[in-house]
Write an enzyme that holds these catalytic residues in place. Structure first.
Site, PDB file in Angstrom:
ATOM      1  N   THR A   1       0.822  -1.207   0.000  1.00  0.00           N
ATOM      2  CA  THR A   1       0.000   0.000   0.000  1.00  0.00           C
ATOM      3  C   THR A   1       0.864   1.269   0.000  1.00  0.00           C
ATOM      4  OG1 THR A   1      -1.553   1.261   1.370  1.00  0.00           O
ATOM      5  CG2 THR A   1      -0.099  -0.243   2.541  1.00  0.00           C
ATOM      6  N   ASP A   2       0.274   2.355  -0.477  1.00  0.00           N
ATOM      7  CA  ASP A   2       0.970   3.651  -0.423  1.00  0.00           C
ATOM      8  C   ASP A   2       1.056   4.173   1.014  1.00  0.00           C
ATOM      9  OD1 ASP A   2      -1.724   4.275  -0.070  1.00  0.00           O
ATOM     10  OD2 ASP A   2      -1.783   5.847  -1.591  1.00  0.00           O
ATOM     11  N   GLU A   3       0.286   3.552   1.926  1.00  0.00           N
ATOM     12  CA  GLU A   3       0.266   4.053   3.309  1.00  0.00           C
ATOM     13  C   GLU A   3       1.589   3.837   4.027  1.00  0.00           C
ATOM     14  OE1 GLU A   3      -3.208   3.409   5.623  1.00  0.00           O
ATOM     15  OE2 GLU A   3      -4.546   3.483   3.894  1.00  0.00           O
TER      16      GLU A   3
ATOM     17  N   TYR B   1      -1.938  -0.519  10.962  1.00  0.00           N
ATOM     18  CA  TYR B   1      -2.079  -1.205   9.665  1.00  0.00           C
ATOM     19  C   TYR B   1      -0.896  -0.873   8.762  1.00  0.00           C
ATOM     20  CZ  TYR B   1      -3.342  -1.650   4.748  1.00  0.00           C
ATOM     21  OH  TYR B   1      -3.314  -1.929   3.399  1.00  0.00           O
TER      22      TYR B   1
ATOM     23  N   LYS C   1       2.173  -3.297   7.232  1.00  0.00           N
ATOM     24  CA  LYS C   1       2.460  -3.486   5.800  1.00  0.00           C
ATOM     25  C   LYS C   1       3.904  -3.078   5.508  1.00  0.00           C
ATOM     26  CE  LYS C   1      -0.072  -4.615   2.971  1.00  0.00           C
ATOM     27  NZ  LYS C   1      -0.477  -5.965   2.476  1.00  0.00           N
TER      28      LYS C   1
ATOM     29  N   PRO D   1      -8.074   8.768  14.767  1.00  0.00           N
ATOM     30  CA  PRO D   1      -6.791   9.116  15.409  1.00  0.00           C
ATOM     31  C   PRO D   1      -5.636   8.915  14.427  1.00  0.00           C
ATOM     32  CG  PRO D   1      -8.051   7.562  16.763  1.00  0.00           C
ATOM     33  CD  PRO D   1      -8.763   7.667  15.449  1.00  0.00           C
TER      34      PRO D   1
ATOM     35  N   HIS E   1      -5.039  10.331  11.719  1.00  0.00           N
ATOM     36  CA  HIS E   1      -5.549  10.332  10.337  1.00  0.00           C
ATOM     37  C   HIS E   1      -4.558  10.965   9.342  1.00  0.00           C
ATOM     38  CE1 HIS E   1      -9.511  11.019   7.870  1.00  0.00           C
ATOM     39  NE2 HIS E   1      -8.630  10.262   7.237  1.00  0.00           N
TER      40      HIS E   1
HETATM   41  P1  NAD Z   1      -9.750  -7.418   2.258  1.00  0.00           P
HETATM   42  O1  NAD Z   1      -9.752  -7.124   3.706  1.00  0.00           O
HETATM   43  O2  NAD Z   1     -10.969  -7.148   1.454  1.00  0.00           O
HETATM   44  O3  NAD Z   1      -9.400  -8.975   2.026  1.00  0.00           O
HETATM   45  C1  NAD Z   1      -8.411  -9.641   2.741  1.00  0.00           C
HETATM   46  C2  NAD Z   1      -8.537 -11.129   2.461  1.00  0.00           C
HETATM   47  O4  NAD Z   1      -7.480 -11.817   3.144  1.00  0.00           O
HETATM   48  C3  NAD Z   1      -9.840 -11.748   2.941  1.00  0.00           C
HETATM   49  O5  NAD Z   1     -10.366 -12.627   1.967  1.00  0.00           O
HETATM   50  C4  NAD Z   1      -9.438 -12.531   4.185  1.00  0.00           C
HETATM   51  O6  NAD Z   1     -10.266 -13.653   4.454  1.00  0.00           O
HETATM   52  C5  NAD Z   1      -8.024 -12.938   3.821  1.00  0.00           C
HETATM   53  N1  NAD Z   1      -7.198 -13.219   5.005  1.00  0.00           N
HETATM   54  C6  NAD Z   1      -7.029 -12.433   6.099  1.00  0.00           C
HETATM   55  N2  NAD Z   1      -6.211 -13.025   6.981  1.00  0.00           N
HETATM   56  C7  NAD Z   1      -5.835 -14.206   6.420  1.00  0.00           C
HETATM   57  C8  NAD Z   1      -4.973 -15.269   6.847  1.00  0.00           C
HETATM   58  N3  NAD Z   1      -4.358 -15.243   8.043  1.00  0.00           N
HETATM   59  N4  NAD Z   1      -4.796 -16.306   6.013  1.00  0.00           N
HETATM   60  C9  NAD Z   1      -5.433 -16.365   4.816  1.00  0.00           C
HETATM   61  N5  NAD Z   1      -6.268 -15.404   4.373  1.00  0.00           N
HETATM   62  C10 NAD Z   1      -6.463 -14.335   5.174  1.00  0.00           C
HETATM   63  O7  NAD Z   1      -8.485  -6.663   1.675  1.00  0.00           O
HETATM   64  P2  NAD Z   1      -8.313  -5.906   0.270  1.00  0.00           P
HETATM   65  O8  NAD Z   1      -8.852  -4.541   0.381  1.00  0.00           O
HETATM   66  O9  NAD Z   1      -8.762  -6.810  -0.810  1.00  0.00           O
HETATM   67  O10 NAD Z   1      -6.720  -5.778   0.229  1.00  0.00           O
HETATM   68  C11 NAD Z   1      -5.930  -6.823  -0.316  1.00  0.00           C
HETATM   69  C12 NAD Z   1      -4.470  -6.459  -0.174  1.00  0.00           C
HETATM   70  O11 NAD Z   1      -4.212  -5.238  -0.881  1.00  0.00           O
HETATM   71  C13 NAD Z   1      -4.036  -6.205   1.261  1.00  0.00           C
HETATM   72  O12 NAD Z   1      -2.749  -6.747   1.434  1.00  0.00           O
HETATM   73  C14 NAD Z   1      -3.991  -4.680   1.383  1.00  0.00           C
HETATM   74  O13 NAD Z   1      -3.047  -4.280   2.318  1.00  0.00           O
HETATM   75  C15 NAD Z   1      -3.598  -4.284  -0.015  1.00  0.00           C
HETATM   76  N6  NAD Z   1      -4.076  -2.951  -0.481  1.00  0.00           N
HETATM   77  C16 NAD Z   1      -5.387  -2.634  -0.375  1.00  0.00           C
HETATM   78  C17 NAD Z   1      -5.844  -1.409  -0.869  1.00  0.00           C
HETATM   79  C18 NAD Z   1      -7.302  -1.025  -0.793  1.00  0.00           C
HETATM   80  O14 NAD Z   1      -7.638   0.108  -1.161  1.00  0.00           O
HETATM   81  N7  NAD Z   1      -8.208  -1.893  -0.368  1.00  0.00           N
HETATM   82  C19 NAD Z   1      -4.942  -0.537  -1.459  1.00  0.00           C
HETATM   83  C20 NAD Z   1      -3.585  -0.901  -1.543  1.00  0.00           C
HETATM   84  C21 NAD Z   1      -3.178  -2.136  -1.060  1.00  0.00           C
HETATM   85  O1  TDX Z   2     -16.718   6.079   7.419  1.00  0.00           O
HETATM   86  C1  TDX Z   2     -15.674   6.588   6.980  1.00  0.00           C
HETATM   87  N1  TDX Z   2     -15.566   7.951   6.869  1.00  0.00           N
HETATM   88  C2  TDX Z   2     -14.440   8.582   6.415  1.00  0.00           C
HETATM   89  O2  TDX Z   2     -14.396   9.816   6.340  1.00  0.00           O
HETATM   90  C3  TDX Z   2     -14.550   5.794   6.583  1.00  0.00           C
HETATM   91  C4  TDX Z   2     -14.612   4.288   6.683  1.00  0.00           C
HETATM   92  C5  TDX Z   2     -13.436   6.427   6.110  1.00  0.00           C
HETATM   93  N2  TDX Z   2     -13.360   7.786   6.059  1.00  0.00           N
HETATM   94  C6  TDX Z   2     -12.146   8.441   5.527  1.00  0.00           C
HETATM   95  C7  TDX Z   2     -10.837   7.926   6.092  1.00  0.00           C
HETATM   96  C8  TDX Z   2      -9.900   8.062   4.911  1.00  0.00           C
HETATM   97  O3  TDX Z   2      -9.375   9.381   4.849  1.00  0.00           O
HETATM   98  O4  TDX Z   2     -12.113   8.133   4.133  1.00  0.00           O
HETATM   99  C9  TDX Z   2     -10.788   7.861   3.687  1.00  0.00           C
HETATM  100  C10 TDX Z   2     -10.744   6.447   3.142  1.00  0.00           C
HETATM  101  O5  TDX Z   2     -10.924   5.568   4.242  1.00  0.00           O
HETATM  102  P1  TDX Z   2     -10.893   3.977   4.063  1.00  0.00           P
HETATM  103  O6  TDX Z   2     -11.859   3.590   3.012  1.00  0.00           O
HETATM  104  O7  TDX Z   2     -10.997   3.363   5.415  1.00  0.00           O
HETATM  105  O8  TDX Z   2      -9.440   3.773   3.420  1.00  0.00           O
HETATM  106  P2  TDX Z   2      -7.977   4.180   3.929  1.00  0.00           P
HETATM  107  O9  TDX Z   2      -7.920   4.341   5.385  1.00  0.00           O
HETATM  108  O10 TDX Z   2      -7.519   5.341   3.090  1.00  0.00           O
HETATM  109  O11 TDX Z   2      -7.172   2.852   3.518  1.00  0.00           O
HETATM  110  C11 TDX Z   2      -7.481   2.164   2.280  1.00  0.00           C
HETATM  111  O12 TDX Z   2      -6.547   2.466   1.288  1.00  0.00           O
HETATM  112  C12 TDX Z   2      -5.249   1.971   1.433  1.00  0.00           C
HETATM  113  C13 TDX Z   2      -7.538   0.647   2.486  1.00  0.00           C
HETATM  114  O13 TDX Z   2      -8.476   0.345   3.504  1.00  0.00           O
HETATM  115  C14 TDX Z   2      -6.183   0.106   2.814  1.00  0.00           C
HETATM  116  O14 TDX Z   2      -6.233  -1.319   2.927  1.00  0.00           O
HETATM  117  C15 TDX Z   2      -5.245   0.484   1.705  1.00  0.00           C
HETATM  118  O15 TDX Z   2      -3.949   0.057   1.988  1.00  0.00           O
END
Ligand code: NAD
Ligand code: TDX
Length: 368
Positions: free
Chosen positions: A134-136, A160, A164, A306, A308
């Site tokens: 992630t970019d985080e 989180y 990562k 917190p 943020h």
């Molecule tokens: P998600 O939470 O939707 O899915 C995570 C999946 O991993 C689920 O299917 C869960 O059952 C599985 N899992 C969790 N713990 C496990 C374990 N111990 N063993 C096997 N499986 C397990 O997550 P996502 O949003 O699809 O993100 C996927 C990946 O991409 C993550 O590594 C996240 O850090 C990264 N990522 C997400 C975003 C985003 O915007 N969602 C952006 C950049 C990177």
């Molecule tokens: O109810 C909400 N209200 C709100 O204002 C929620 C859930 C989020 N937010 C804000 C927090 C963030 O600034 O919106 C922005 C996006 O929040 P999330 O959807 O929780 O994403 P973020 O925290 O940015 O992280 C996501 O992007 C990077 C994914 O959850 C991560 O897994 C990924 O690595």
């Protein structure tokens, strides 16, 4: 032809990746390994589960022996590692699971890959362990600072992001120390189908359809870069096909938006969908448009998260230059398509929200 292990393939991005890959690479073996945590949804793979190429294994990435055996028995040569605890808010409430899964789980997977690919009897000619990050990991930016490049120092803010970052370091260490052939992609915020309704966009969308408030943290001025999940999947495909071993790529849209802009665009998109399709008023009688209100009335400012992060922005020029990767789906179009998907797949999210999915999965895979 690569033979893939997709960890976390029942999560949001993993499931999209599995569909993406099977569509574009017919005949490739794809083994999905997922522990089916609260975020894992087997139904997200329904459209692909009949295909012989796909095998689902219900397991934890920390089961090192099982993973190593699977890599050997299925002659898998590529791991695409999505499995993680992924929600920042949950990492603030209970960080432990993030360290256990994202750090120790990634380490366990690296060890499994090392034993299967570097010391086993049947080592593949080449292999690849791709970590989806992630970019985080870079922390946040002030309004006038340039976007993060791949050489920016790591400065994660949340548990989180820290977990990562630790996983990224371990992946690199396994290349340097043991010669494991790895790559990493650091992607910005994704949105699209199968997005679990706890993250900003899907949560806001289902709340609008159910006539609930949309909570915006702080004043809504935090900035994110949103990439459609299909573009992310294509970016990972490019890294696998063209990215050299040991290389890291930032993936992002290059377009920044405040959370408030995102929510306002979503509200407009939902209002327009209801104007264009009058049947939606019958299907979603509690929704804001059905009750004669604009969706923007749902916006409510709540206590800030917190720590943020104020602003994320990724410099994705390396992926453009070396992988010829550029996002293809602009945000307005991607959001319209996402809203349509949630409208057309109400059962998918309704079953999560009312607990019936959990009951069903418990009957299929009882927890011990
Ligand atoms: P998600 O939470 O939707 O899915 C995570 C999946 O991993 C689920 O299917 C869960 O059952 C599985 N899992 C969790 N713990 C496990 C374990 N111990 N063993 C096997 N499986 C397990 O997550 P996502 O949003 O699809 O993100 C996927 C990946 O991409 C993550 O590594 C996240 O850090 C990264 N990522 C997400 C975003 C985003 O915007 N969602 C952006 C950049 C990177
Ligand atoms: O109810 C909400 N209200 C709100 O204002 C929620 C859930 C989020 N937010 C804000 C927090 C963030 O600034 O919106 C922005 C996006 O929040 P999330 O959807 O929780 O994403 P973020 O925290 O940015 O992280 C996501 O992007 C990077 C994914 O959850 C991560 O897994 C990924 O690595």
């Amino acid at each position: 032809m690569p033979r893939l292990l997709v960890t976390g393939g029942c999560g949001f991005i993993g499931a999209n990746f599995v569909h993406y890959w099977l569509d574009r690479h017919p005949g490739d073996r794809v083994v999905v390994l997922d522990a089916l945590t609260y975020a894992g949804n087997l139904k997200s793979l329904d459209a692909a589960r009949e295909q012989d190429e796909l095998r689902f294994v219900h397991a934890d990435i920390r089961d090192q022996d099982l993973v190593a055996q699977l890599l050997v028995e299925e002659s898998l040569d590529t791991v695409i590692h999505f499995a993680a605890e992924s929600h920042v808010d949950r990492s603030i409430v209970r960080p432990d699971a993030f360290l256990e899964v994202n750090v120790l789980g990634t380490h366990s997977l690296l060890e499994a890959a090392r034993s299967a690919w570097l010391s086993g009897q049947r080592q593949p000619r080449s292999h690849r362990f791709h970590h989806v990050s992630t970019d985080e990991v870079y922390g946040d930016l002030a309004p006038d600072e340039p976007a993060f490049s791949e050489t920016a120092a790591y400065a994660p803010s949340s548990p989180y992001a820290a977990s990562k970052a630790a996983a990224d370091h371990l992946v690199r260490a396994y290349t340097r120390t043991f010669g494991l052939e790895t790559s990493i992609s650091n992607c910005s915020n994704n949105y699209g189908p199968f997005h679990y309704p706890e993250k900003l966009i899907p949560l806001a969308l289902v709340n609008l359809l159910d006539g609930k408030q949309v909570p915006v943290y702080g004043d809504g001025s935090n900035v994110r870069d949103w990439l459609h999940v299909a573009d992310h999947c294509r970016g990972i495909e490019r890294v696998l096909e063209r990215g050299p071993v040991g290389r890291t790529y930032n993936l992002g849209s290059g377009r920044e938006r405040t959370n408030l802009e995102v929510i306002r665009t979503l509200c407009r998109t939902v209002d327009e969908a209801f104007e264009a399709d009058l049947e939606l008023r019958t299907r979603f009688p509690e929704s804001w448009p059905s009750r004669g209100s604009s969706c923007t009335e749902a916006v409510t400012f709540v206590k800030d998260r917190p720590g943020h992060d104020r602003r994320y922005a990724v410099d994705a020029r390396r992926a453009a230059a070396e992988l010829d990767f550029r996002p293809e789906i602009d945000f307005d179009r991607g959001l319209r398509q996402t809203v349509r998907w949630f409208l057309d797949n109400e059962a998918w999210w309704r079953d999560i929200m009312d607990g019936s999915y959990r009951q069903w999965i418990e009957s299929q895979y009882p927890s011990t």
